[in-house]
Design a protein around this motif. Structure first.
Motif, short mmCIF file in Angstrom:
data_model
loop_
_atom_site.label_atom_id
_atom_site.label_comp_id
_atom_site.label_asym_id
_atom_site.label_seq_id
_atom_site.Cartn_x
_atom_site.Cartn_y
_atom_site.Cartn_z
N TRP A 197 9.87 55.06 -1.91
CA TRP A 197 9.81 54.10 -0.82
C TRP A 197 9.03 54.71 0.36
O TRP A 197 9.32 55.83 0.78
N ALA A 198 8.06 53.95 0.89
CA ALA A 198 7.20 54.43 1.98
C ALA A 198 7.61 53.77 3.29
O ALA A 198 7.57 52.54 3.41
N VAL A 199 7.99 54.59 4.27
CA VAL A 199 8.41 54.09 5.58
C VAL A 199 7.55 54.74 6.66
O VAL A 199 7.46 55.97 6.74
N GLY A 200 6.90 53.93 7.48
CA GLY A 200 6.11 54.44 8.59
C GLY A 200 6.89 54.37 9.89
O GLY A 200 7.42 53.32 10.22
N VAL A 201 6.95 55.47 10.62
CA VAL A 201 7.63 55.50 11.91
C VAL A 201 6.58 55.39 13.01
O VAL A 201 5.55 56.07 12.97
N ILE A 202 6.82 54.54 13.98
CA ILE A 202 5.78 54.11 14.91
C ILE A 202 5.76 54.91 16.21
O ILE A 202 4.74 55.52 16.57
N ILE A 203 6.86 54.90 16.96
CA ILE A 203 6.87 55.53 18.28
C ILE A 203 6.92 57.05 18.11
O ILE A 203 7.80 57.57 17.44
N GLY A 204 5.96 57.73 18.70
CA GLY A 204 5.85 59.17 18.55
C GLY A 204 4.90 59.58 17.46
O GLY A 204 4.67 60.77 17.22
N SER A 205 4.31 58.59 16.78
CA SER A 205 3.46 58.88 15.62
C SER A 205 2.06 59.29 16.02
O SER A 205 1.56 58.95 17.10
N SER A 206 1.40 59.97 15.10
CA SER A 206 -0.02 60.27 15.28
C SER A 206 -0.84 58.99 15.27
O SER A 206 -1.84 58.89 15.99
N GLU A 207 -0.43 58.02 14.48
CA GLU A 207 -1.17 56.76 14.42
C GLU A 207 -1.15 56.04 15.76
O GLU A 207 -2.14 55.42 16.16
N MET A 208 -0.05 56.13 16.50
CA MET A 208 -0.01 55.55 17.84
C MET A 208 -0.79 56.45 18.80
O MET A 208 -1.52 55.96 19.67
N GLY A 209 -0.62 57.76 18.68
CA GLY A 209 -1.45 58.70 19.41
C GLY A 209 -1.15 58.85 20.88
O GLY A 209 -2.04 59.26 21.64
N LEU A 210 0.07 58.56 21.30
CA LEU A 210 0.45 58.68 22.71
C LEU A 210 1.50 59.76 22.88
O LEU A 210 2.37 59.92 22.03
N SER A 211 1.42 60.49 23.99
CA SER A 211 2.47 61.45 24.31
C SER A 211 3.71 60.69 24.77
O SER A 211 3.65 59.49 25.06
N GLU A 212 4.82 61.40 24.85
CA GLU A 212 6.06 60.75 25.30
C GLU A 212 5.90 60.20 26.71
O GLU A 212 6.35 59.09 27.01
N ALA A 267 -1.77 49.74 4.94
CA ALA A 267 -1.81 50.88 4.01
C ALA A 267 -0.82 50.71 2.86
O ALA A 267 -0.86 51.48 1.90
N GLY A 268 0.09 49.72 2.99
CA GLY A 268 1.02 49.45 1.90
C GLY A 268 2.44 49.93 2.12
O GLY A 268 3.24 49.96 1.17
N ALA A 269 2.78 50.31 3.35
CA ALA A 269 4.14 50.76 3.63
C ALA A 269 5.15 49.68 3.26
O ALA A 269 4.94 48.49 3.54
N HIS A 270 6.25 50.10 2.63
CA HIS A 270 7.29 49.14 2.28
C HIS A 270 8.04 48.67 3.53
O HIS A 270 8.47 47.52 3.62
N TYR A 271 8.21 49.60 4.48
CA TYR A 271 8.92 49.29 5.73
C TYR A 271 8.26 50.04 6.87
O TYR A 271 7.61 51.07 6.66
N THR A 272 8.43 49.51 8.08
CA THR A 272 8.08 50.25 9.28
C THR A 272 9.30 50.26 10.20
O THR A 272 10.11 49.32 10.19
N ILE A 273 9.44 51.32 10.97
CA ILE A 273 10.51 51.42 11.95
C ILE A 273 9.89 51.87 13.27
O ILE A 273 8.93 52.64 13.29
#
Length: 261
Positions: A199-214, A239-245
């Motif tokens: 199972w593929a889960v992408g985490v959003i806040i804090g991610s490299s894909e978002m690319g923002l510091s805290e 990209a095909g993630a089953h879920y995102t959080i």
């Protein structure tokens, strides 16, 4: 009914180092020192890969290759990849320890998952030598998975190859890919999970894909935050993630949804 038995986490941008800035800053610096300036977006695009593969991927980008040819009068070679990587490794080793703070909700989530009997694995785009710096500092701050696999242990076949996940499964004595969740913050993480059949889960806040510091994320308006979240979510979904959080606090609910299928 599926019963998830383990979660395999990525490290930088997922479990520690909000925004995954430790490697990105060094990628920008080594290319600048080589006389070929790259953008933040270009430096982040291959994130999650083994770092020498990351450099190789950047040099294959048309704009960067054109600039390289303009500066050096020729195409880049494997010798150039090796030279850039040598500089990258030296500079990263100096700063790695400073980027080991757990991302919000990670410690509580891992503790909850363990209390429910789940095993905690991990994969990374860092080498074993790099992780020898990261692991003890993260452990001092409360984060320590049950097992870690780096590309060094799988003959440098890092993401998107699935072998780090399979090695976690072997060491954690897991038989069924359908009972494993992989959580990561890059498209390489998603590809790794899909190639392994977990199972593929992408985490959003804090991610490299978002690319923002805290601090940068906290400084956004509510509307700007939602825009950044949705933009990143769409990348993972394409990209095909089953879920995102949005944060790790939502992971337990995702596991519950899988368990009741």
């Amino acid at each position: 009914m599926t019963k998830i038995q383990a979660v395999i986490f990525d490290w930088a941008g997922t479990a520690v180092d909000f925004g995954c800035f430790a490697p990105v800053n060094v990628f920008l610096r080594i290319f600048e020192e080589a006389g070929v300036e790259v953008t933040l977006e270009e430096a982040r695009q291959p994130m999650g890969m083994l770092k020498i593969d990351h450099i190789r991927s950047m040099l294959q980008m048309p704009r960067i290759q054109q600039k390289w040819q303009k500066v050096y009068g020729r195409s880049s070679t494997e010798k150039d990849v090796a030279a850039l990587y040598e500089k990258f490794e030296k500079q990263l080793m100096v700063s790695l320890a400073m980027y080991t703070n757990p991302i919000p909700y990670v410690l509580d989530t891992v503790q909850t998952l363990r209390s429910e009997g789940l095993k905690i694995g991990s994969t990374t785009g860092y080498t074993r030598e790099m992780m020898d710096i990261v692991v003890p500092h993260a452990k001092e701050k409360g984060y320590f998975p049950d097992f870690l696999v780096t590309p060094s242990e799988v003959r440098n076949y890092g993401r998107p190859y699935p072998y780090m996940i399979f090695e976690n499964m072997r060491k954690l004595e897991l038989q069924d890919v359908r009972k494993v969740v992989k959580v990561g913050d890059t498209l390489s993480d998603i590809n790794e999970a899909l190639n392994a059949g977990v199972w593929a889960v992408g985490v959003i806040i804090g991610s490299s894909e978002m690319g923002l510091s805290e601090a940068e994320f906290a400084g956004l308006s509510d509307m700007e935050k939602q825009h950044a979240i949705e933009k990143t979510r769409q990348k993972f979904e394409r990209a095909g993630a089953h879920y995102t959080i949005e944060t790790m606090a939502q992971l337990r609910n995702v596991i519950h949804q899988i368990n009741i299928m």
